[in-house]
Design a protein around this motif. Structure first.
Motif, PDB file in Angstrom:
ATOM      1  N   LYS A  16      11.498  -6.919 -16.955  1.00  0.00           N
ATOM      2  CA  LYS A  16      11.993  -5.540 -16.932  1.00  0.00           C
ATOM      3  C   LYS A  16      11.649  -4.863 -15.605  1.00  0.00           C
ATOM      4  CE  LYS A  16      11.281  -1.116 -19.169  1.00  0.00           C
ATOM      5  NZ  LYS A  16      10.570  -0.381 -20.192  1.00  0.00           N
ATOM      6  N   TRP A  17      10.632  -5.327 -14.919  1.00  0.00           N
ATOM      7  CA  TRP A  17      10.143  -4.671 -13.710  1.00  0.00           C
ATOM      8  C   TRP A  17      10.631  -5.341 -12.421  1.00  0.00           C
ATOM      9  CZ3 TRP A  17       8.621  -0.096 -14.779  1.00  0.00           C
ATOM     10  CH2 TRP A  17       8.099   0.166 -16.039  1.00  0.00           C
ATOM     11  N   VAL A  18      11.634  -6.196 -12.509  1.00  0.00           N
ATOM     12  CA  VAL A  18      12.139  -6.906 -11.331  1.00  0.00           C
ATOM     13  C   VAL A  18      13.160  -6.058 -10.588  1.00  0.00           C
ATOM     14  CG1 VAL A  18      13.497  -8.905 -10.592  1.00  0.00           C
ATOM     15  CG2 VAL A  18      11.758  -9.178 -12.350  1.00  0.00           C
ATOM     16  N   ILE A  19      13.019  -6.002  -9.276  1.00  0.00           N
ATOM     17  CA  ILE A  19      14.058  -5.428  -8.423  1.00  0.00           C
ATOM     18  C   ILE A  19      14.370  -6.442  -7.329  1.00  0.00           C
ATOM     19  CG2 ILE A  19      13.457  -3.023  -8.894  1.00  0.00           C
ATOM     20  CD1 ILE A  19      12.177  -2.917  -6.123  1.00  0.00           C
ATOM     21  N   SER A  20      15.598  -6.438  -6.883  1.00  0.00           N
ATOM     22  CA  SER A  20      16.033  -7.394  -5.868  1.00  0.00           C
ATOM     23  C   SER A  20      15.709  -6.871  -4.476  1.00  0.00           C
ATOM     24  CB  SER A  20      17.546  -7.612  -5.972  1.00  0.00           C
ATOM     25  OG  SER A  20      17.884  -8.068  -7.243  1.00  0.00           O
ATOM     26  N   LEU A  21      15.027  -7.676  -3.703  1.00  0.00           N
ATOM     27  CA  LEU A  21      14.753  -7.356  -2.304  1.00  0.00           C
ATOM     28  C   LEU A  21      15.091  -8.576  -1.461  1.00  0.00           C
ATOM     29  CD1 LEU A  21      11.217  -5.684  -2.567  1.00  0.00           C
ATOM     30  CD2 LEU A  21      13.403  -4.512  -2.234  1.00  0.00           C
ATOM     31  N   CYS A  22      15.608  -8.340  -0.263  1.00  0.00           N
ATOM     32  CA  CYS A  22      15.824  -9.447   0.665  1.00  0.00           C
ATOM     33  C   CYS A  22      14.444  -9.959   1.097  1.00  0.00           C
ATOM     34  CB  CYS A  22      16.649  -8.996   1.870  1.00  0.00           C
ATOM     35  SG  CYS A  22      15.763  -7.907   3.011  1.00  0.00           S
ATOM     36  N   PRO A  23      14.372 -11.163   1.665  1.00  0.00           N
ATOM     37  CA  PRO A  23      13.062 -11.717   2.053  1.00  0.00           C
ATOM     38  C   PRO A  23      12.263 -10.812   2.999  1.00  0.00           C
ATOM     39  CG  PRO A  23      14.716 -13.441   2.084  1.00  0.00           C
ATOM     40  CD  PRO A  23      15.445 -12.142   1.854  1.00  0.00           C
ATOM     41  N   ASP A  24      12.934 -10.174   3.960  1.00  0.00           N
ATOM     42  CA  ASP A  24      12.218  -9.303   4.903  1.00  0.00           C
ATOM     43  C   ASP A  24      11.590  -8.105   4.209  1.00  0.00           C
ATOM     44  OD1 ASP A  24      12.831 -10.980   7.016  1.00  0.00           O
ATOM     45  OD2 ASP A  24      14.572  -9.791   7.647  1.00  0.00           O
ATOM     46  N   HIS A  25      12.343  -7.457   3.325  1.00  0.00           N
ATOM     47  CA  HIS A  25      11.804  -6.296   2.622  1.00  0.00           C
ATOM     48  C   HIS A  25      10.757  -6.705   1.591  1.00  0.00           C
ATOM     49  CE1 HIS A  25      15.347  -4.081   4.264  1.00  0.00           C
ATOM     50  NE2 HIS A  25      14.354  -3.228   4.483  1.00  0.00           N
ATOM     51  N   HIS A  26      10.921  -7.871   1.006  1.00  0.00           N
ATOM     52  CA  HIS A  26       9.909  -8.372   0.071  1.00  0.00           C
ATOM     53  C   HIS A  26       8.557  -8.526   0.781  1.00  0.00           C
ATOM     54  CE1 HIS A  26       8.481 -10.722  -3.434  1.00  0.00           C
ATOM     55  NE2 HIS A  26       7.753 -11.334  -2.519  1.00  0.00           N
ATOM     56  N   MET A  27       8.592  -9.135   1.944  1.00  0.00           N
ATOM     57  CA  MET A  27       7.355  -9.323   2.709  1.00  0.00           C
ATOM     58  C   MET A  27       6.794  -7.981   3.184  1.00  0.00           C
ATOM     59  SD  MET A  27       6.695 -12.413   2.352  1.00  0.00           S
ATOM     60  CE  MET A  27       5.241 -12.393   3.365  1.00  0.00           C
ATOM     61  N   GLU A  28       7.667  -7.071   3.589  1.00  0.00           N
ATOM     62  CA  GLU A  28       7.207  -5.750   4.015  1.00  0.00           C
ATOM     63  C   GLU A  28       6.505  -5.026   2.870  1.00  0.00           C
ATOM     64  OE1 GLU A  28       8.962  -1.694   6.021  1.00  0.00           O
ATOM     65  OE2 GLU A  28      10.278  -2.841   4.700  1.00  0.00           O
ATOM     66  N   GLN A  29       7.084  -5.114   1.680  1.00  0.00           N
ATOM     67  CA  GLN A  29       6.497  -4.452   0.512  1.00  0.00           C
ATOM     68  C   GLN A  29       5.094  -4.995   0.243  1.00  0.00           C
ATOM     69  OE1 GLN A  29       6.506  -6.123  -2.998  1.00  0.00           O
ATOM     70  NE2 GLN A  29       5.083  -4.487  -3.378  1.00  0.00           N
ATOM     71  N   HIS A  30       4.909  -6.298   0.390  1.00  0.00           N
ATOM     72  CA  HIS A  30       3.573  -6.876   0.207  1.00  0.00           C
ATOM     73  C   HIS A  30       2.631  -6.451   1.334  1.00  0.00           C
ATOM     74  CE1 HIS A  30       3.998  -9.407  -3.301  1.00  0.00           C
ATOM     75  NE2 HIS A  30       5.174  -9.820  -2.851  1.00  0.00           N
ATOM     76  N   ARG A  31       3.158  -6.388   2.538  1.00  0.00           N
ATOM     77  CA  ARG A  31       2.327  -6.084   3.703  1.00  0.00           C
ATOM     78  C   ARG A  31       1.819  -4.639   3.683  1.00  0.00           C
ATOM     79  NH1 ARG A  31       5.858  -7.306   7.067  1.00  0.00           N
ATOM     80  NH2 ARG A  31       6.504  -5.255   7.767  1.00  0.00           N
ATOM     81  N   ILE A  32       2.697  -3.672   3.358  1.00  0.00           N
ATOM     82  CA  ILE A  32       2.288  -2.266   3.432  1.00  0.00           C
ATOM     83  C   ILE A  32       1.929  -1.671   2.077  1.00  0.00           C
ATOM     84  CG2 ILE A  32       3.641  -1.935   5.541  1.00  0.00           C
ATOM     85  CD1 ILE A  32       5.683  -0.333   3.918  1.00  0.00           C
ATOM     86  N   GLY A  33       2.237  -2.369   0.990  1.00  0.00           N
ATOM     87  CA  GLY A  33       1.921  -1.883  -0.352  1.00  0.00           C
ATOM     88  C   GLY A  33       3.083  -1.102  -0.953  1.00  0.00           C
ATOM     89  N   GLU A  34       3.113  -1.076  -2.270  1.00  0.00           N
ATOM     90  CA  GLU A  34       4.217  -0.430  -2.978  1.00  0.00           C
ATOM     91  C   GLU A  34       4.360   1.058  -2.666  1.00  0.00           C
ATOM     92  OE1 GLU A  34       4.050  -1.388  -7.136  1.00  0.00           O
ATOM     93  OE2 GLU A  34       4.285  -3.525  -6.745  1.00  0.00           O
ATOM     94  N   PRO A  35       3.285   1.851  -2.710  1.00  0.00           N
ATOM     95  CA  PRO A  35       3.458   3.289  -2.443  1.00  0.00           C
ATOM     96  C   PRO A  35       4.026   3.569  -1.048  1.00  0.00           C
ATOM     97  CG  PRO A  35       1.331   2.901  -3.478  1.00  0.00           C
ATOM     98  CD  PRO A  35       1.897   1.558  -3.123  1.00  0.00           C
ATOM     99  N   ALA A  36       3.514   2.885  -0.029  1.00  0.00           N
ATOM    100  CA  ALA A  36       4.010   3.093   1.338  1.00  0.00           C
ATOM    101  C   ALA A  36       5.457   2.622   1.469  1.00  0.00           C
ATOM    102  CB  ALA A  36       3.122   2.367   2.340  1.00  0.00           C
ATOM    103  N   PHE A  37       5.798   1.524   0.820  1.00  0.00           N
ATOM    104  CA  PHE A  37       7.165   0.996   0.850  1.00  0.00           C
ATOM    105  C   PHE A  37       8.134   2.012   0.233  1.00  0.00           C
ATOM    106  CE2 PHE A  37      10.692  -1.551  -0.782  1.00  0.00           C
ATOM    107  CZ  PHE A  37      11.017  -2.328   0.318  1.00  0.00           C
ATOM    108  N   GLU A  38       7.750   2.574  -0.902  1.00  0.00           N
ATOM    109  CA  GLU A  38       8.596   3.576  -1.561  1.00  0.00           C
ATOM    110  C   GLU A  38       8.786   4.805  -0.670  1.00  0.00           C
ATOM    111  OE1 GLU A  38       8.027   2.995  -6.292  1.00  0.00           O
ATOM    112  OE2 GLU A  38       6.305   3.846  -5.223  1.00  0.00           O
ATOM    113  N   ARG A  39       7.714   5.283  -0.074  1.00  0.00           N
ATOM    114  CA  ARG A  39       7.818   6.454   0.816  1.00  0.00           C
ATOM    115  C   ARG A  39       8.709   6.149   2.017  1.00  0.00           C
ATOM    116  NH1 ARG A  39       2.404   6.689  -0.356  1.00  0.00           N
ATOM    117  NH2 ARG A  39       1.835   5.757   1.654  1.00  0.00           N
ATOM    118  N   LYS A  40       8.483   4.999   2.641  1.00  0.00           N
ATOM    119  CA  LYS A  40       9.233   4.636   3.847  1.00  0.00           C
ATOM    120  C   LYS A  40      10.732   4.571   3.576  1.00  0.00           C
ATOM    121  CE  LYS A  40       9.825   1.096   7.364  1.00  0.00           C
ATOM    122  NZ  LYS A  40       9.395  -0.197   7.875  1.00  0.00           N
TER     123      LYS A  40
END
Length: 63
Positions: A16-40
């Motif tokens: 239920k909690w899956v969202i589709s991200l391309c490989p670059d954005h997937h890695m960015e989300q891990h690198r900067i964290g979910e809250p920062a990714f959402e804000r950005k």
């Protein structure tokens, strides 16, 4: 997505909690964290996951 889900230590969140991200954005989300990714990107991943799950033909299996 992990924050605010039904996952836990050594437990994968449900699909239920899956969202589709391309490989670059997937890695960015891990690198900067979910809250920062959402804000950005000006998104709320929980809202997107809910919307994707609600539109799925398998919605009843995701409850």
């Amino acid at each position: 997505m992990r924050r605010g889900t039904d996952g836990g230590t050594s437990l994968k969140p449900s699909d239920k909690w899956v969202i589709s991200l391309c490989p670059d954005h997937h890695m960015e989300q891990h690198r900067i964290g979910e809250p920062a990714f959402e804000r950005k990107h000006g998104i709320c991943m929980a809202e997107l996951a809910e919307e994707f799950a609600r539109r799925s033909p398998h919605w009843t299996k995701l409850l």
